[in-house]
Design a protein around this motif. Structure first.
Motif, PDB file in Angstrom:
ATOM      1  N   MET A  57       0.850  -1.177   0.000  1.00 23.10           N
ATOM      2  CA  MET A  57       0.000   0.000   0.000  1.00 23.10           C
ATOM      3  C   MET A  57       0.897   1.241   0.000  1.00 23.10           C
ATOM      4  N   GLU A  58       0.630   2.138  -0.926  1.00 20.66           N
ATOM      5  CA  GLU A  58       1.404   3.358  -1.031  1.00 20.66           C
ATOM      6  C   GLU A  58       0.981   4.355   0.042  1.00 20.66           C
ATOM      7  N   ARG A  59       1.866   5.308   0.294  1.00 21.90           N
ATOM      8  CA  ARG A  59       1.634   6.315   1.338  1.00 21.90           C
ATOM      9  C   ARG A  59       0.333   7.086   1.116  1.00 21.90           C
ATOM     10  N   GLN A  60       0.071   7.509  -0.116  1.00 27.06           N
ATOM     11  CA  GLN A  60      -1.135   8.281  -0.428  1.00 27.06           C
ATOM     12  C   GLN A  60      -2.392   7.429  -0.208  1.00 27.06           C
ATOM     13  N   GLU A  61      -2.348   6.186  -0.652  1.00 29.83           N
ATOM     14  CA  GLU A  61      -3.480   5.272  -0.461  1.00 29.83           C
ATOM     15  C   GLU A  61      -3.730   5.049   1.029  1.00 29.83           C
ATOM     16  N   ALA A  62      -2.662   4.880   1.795  1.00 28.18           N
ATOM     17  CA  ALA A  62      -2.785   4.695   3.242  1.00 28.18           C
ATOM     18  C   ALA A  62      -3.394   5.933   3.896  1.00 28.18           C
ATOM     19  N   SER A  63      -2.944   7.109   3.478  1.00 30.83           N
ATOM     20  CA  SER A  63      -3.477   8.358   4.043  1.00 30.83           C
ATOM     21  C   SER A  63      -4.974   8.484   3.796  1.00 30.83           C
ATOM     22  N   ALA A  64      -5.431   8.055   2.622  1.00 32.33           N
ATOM     23  CA  ALA A  64      -6.859   8.128   2.301  1.00 32.33           C
ATOM     24  C   ALA A  64      -7.667   7.096   3.079  1.00 32.33           C
ATOM     25  N   LEU A  65      -7.043   5.979   3.437  1.00 34.82           N
ATOM     26  CA  LEU A  65      -7.746   4.902   4.142  1.00 34.82           C
ATOM     27  C   LEU A  65      -7.911   5.188   5.637  1.00 34.82           C
ATOM     28  N   VAL A  66      -7.008   5.943   6.227  1.00 33.56           N
ATOM     29  CA  VAL A  66      -7.059   6.205   7.676  1.00 33.56           C
ATOM     30  C   VAL A  66      -8.421   6.739   8.130  1.00 33.56           C
ATOM     31  N   PRO A  67      -8.992   7.794   7.508  1.00 30.79           N
ATOM     32  CA  PRO A  67     -10.291   8.284   7.995  1.00 30.79           C
ATOM     33  C   PRO A  67     -11.427   7.268   7.835  1.00 30.79           C
ATOM     34  N   VAL A  68     -11.344   6.418   6.836  1.00 32.58           N
ATOM     35  CA  VAL A  68     -12.359   5.369   6.646  1.00 32.58           C
ATOM     36  C   VAL A  68     -12.316   4.392   7.822  1.00 32.58           C
ATOM     37  N   LEU A  69     -11.122   3.990   8.197  1.00 31.48           N
ATOM     38  CA  LEU A  69     -10.950   3.056   9.311  1.00 31.48           C
ATOM     39  C   LEU A  69     -11.341   3.701  10.638  1.00 31.48           C
ATOM     40  N   GLU A  70     -11.009   4.972  10.802  1.00 31.37           N
ATOM     41  CA  GLU A  70     -11.404   5.690  12.025  1.00 31.37           C
ATOM     42  C   GLU A  70     -12.927   5.760  12.139  1.00 31.37           C
ATOM     43  N   GLU A  71     -13.604   6.020  11.023  1.00 37.45           N
ATOM     44  CA  GLU A  71     -15.063   6.099  11.024  1.00 37.45           C
ATOM     45  C   GLU A  71     -15.682   4.761  11.411  1.00 37.45           C
ATOM     46  N   GLN A  72     -15.117   3.669  10.919  1.00 34.01           N
ATOM     47  CA  GLN A  72     -15.626   2.342  11.279  1.00 34.01           C
ATOM     48  C   GLN A  72     -15.575   2.136  12.785  1.00 34.01           C
ATOM     49  N   GLU A  73     -14.489   2.537  13.392  1.00 28.34           N
ATOM     50  CA  GLU A  73     -14.347   2.339  14.832  1.00 28.34           C
ATOM     51  C   GLU A  73     -15.341   3.173  15.622  1.00 28.34           C
ATOM     52  N   LEU A  74     -15.572   4.407  15.199  1.00 28.44           N
ATOM     53  CA  LEU A  74     -16.574   5.238  15.870  1.00 28.44           C
ATOM     54  C   LEU A  74     -17.968   4.650  15.708  1.00 28.44           C
ATOM     55  N   ARG A  75     -18.286   4.241  14.488  1.00 27.49           N
ATOM     56  CA  ARG A  75     -19.616   3.717  14.183  1.00 27.49           C
ATOM     57  C   ARG A  75     -19.886   2.389  14.880  1.00 27.49           C
ATOM     58  N   LEU A  76     -18.852   1.592  15.080  1.00 29.76           N
ATOM     59  CA  LEU A  76     -19.044   0.260  15.655  1.00 29.76           C
ATOM     60  C   LEU A  76     -18.737   0.213  17.150  1.00 29.76           C
ATOM     61  N   THR A  77     -19.015   1.301  17.844  1.00 31.33           N
ATOM     62  CA  THR A  77     -18.965   1.327  19.299  1.00 31.33           C
ATOM     63  C   THR A  77     -20.251   0.686  19.815  1.00 31.33           C
ATOM     64  N   LEU A  78     -20.123  -0.171  20.807  1.00 30.90           N
ATOM     65  CA  LEU A  78     -21.246  -0.960  21.307  1.00 30.90           C
ATOM     66  C   LEU A  78     -21.829  -0.367  22.585  1.00 30.90           C
ATOM     67  N   GLY A  79     -23.087  -0.653  22.846  1.00 28.97           N
ATOM     68  CA  GLY A  79     -23.736  -0.203  24.074  1.00 28.97           C
ATOM     69  C   GLY A  79     -23.347  -1.043  25.273  1.00 28.97           C
ATOM     70  N   GLN A  80     -23.062  -2.311  25.024  1.00 27.59           N
ATOM     71  CA  GLN A  80     -22.630  -3.247  26.084  1.00 27.59           C
ATOM     72  C   GLN A  80     -21.951  -4.425  25.413  1.00 27.59           C
ATOM     73  N   PHE A  81     -21.306  -5.273  26.200  1.00 25.55           N
ATOM     74  CA  PHE A  81     -20.719  -6.489  25.648  1.00 25.55           C
ATOM     75  C   PHE A  81     -20.576  -7.508  26.763  1.00 25.55           C
TER      76      PHE A  81
END
Length: 157
Positions: free
Chosen positions: A1-25
Motif C-alpha cells: 500500500m502506497e503512502r497516499q493510499e494509506a493516508s486516504a484509508l485512515v479516515p475510513v478506518l477511524e469512522e468504522q471504529e466510531l460507528r461500531l462502538t457498542l452499548g454493552q458487551f
C-alpha cells in the motif's frame, strides 16, 4: 500500500471504529458475535481462525478448514496491537504506512509478539472504552479486516 493510499484509508478506518462502538458487551454477546463471524467465514469459504477476547480472556475461538496453528499466532499478535493502541490492527499499520514507514520499522515492538496487519478490531463499549478484541486470520489483511467489520455491523445492527 502506497503512502497516499494509506493516508486516504485512515479516515475510513477511524469512522468504522466510531460507528461500531457498542452499548454493552457480555459473555453471551461474545458467543453471538463469534458465531456471526464464523457463519460469514463459512459462507465465504474463508480458511480462517477467529477469536473474541474480553481483556485477556478468550470467550470464543474457532478454526475453519484450511486454517492452521499459524493463524492462531497471528490472532494473538494482532490482538496485542489492539490491546496496546486501542485501535484496530489495520488502522495502526495503515497509520504507519501513511507516515511513509512501517510498523515493523518504527514501532519499536517485537514483531514476534505484535502484528499491525488487518484483522483485529477493538470491542469498544460506549462510556467504558476498549474492553477486548474480535479478530480473524487467514486471508489478506484487508479481507480479514473486512470480514470482522461485516460481522460487527451485523452484530451491532
Amino acid at each position: 500500500m502506497e503512502r497516499q493510499e494509506a493516508s486516504a484509508l485512515v479516515p475510513v478506518l477511524e469512522e468504522q471504529e466510531l460507528r461500531l462502538t457498542l452499548g454493552q458487551f457480555t459473555h453471551d454477546d461474545a458467543w453471538r458475535l463469534g458465531g456471526l463471524l464464523r457463519e460469514l467465514a463459512v459462507r465465504r469459504r474463508a480458511p480462517v481462525a477467529v477469536t473474541v477476547l474480553r481483556g485477556p480472556q478468550r470467550l470464543f475461538h474457532c478454526a475453519l478448514p484450511g486454517s492452521s496453528a499459524d493463524n492462531d499466532e497471528w490472532l494473538a499478535r494482532k490482538c496485542r496491537v489492539v490491546e496496546r493502541y486501542a485501535e484496530s490492527s489495520y488502522l495502526v499499520g495503515t497509520r504507519f504506512r501513511a507516515k511513509g514507514t512501517t510498523f515493523e520499522e518504527s514501532a519499536r515492538l517485537d514483531p514476534a509478539r505484535y502484528a499491525a496487519h488487518g484483522g483485529a478490531f477493538p470491542l469498544r463499549v460506549r462510556g467504558v472504552g476498549v474492553i477486548g478484541a474480535v479478530a480473524a486470520s487467514g486471508l489478506r489483511q484487508a479481507d480479514d479486516h473486512a470480514l470482522v467489520v461485516a460481522a460487527l455491523e451485523r452484530f451491532a445492527g
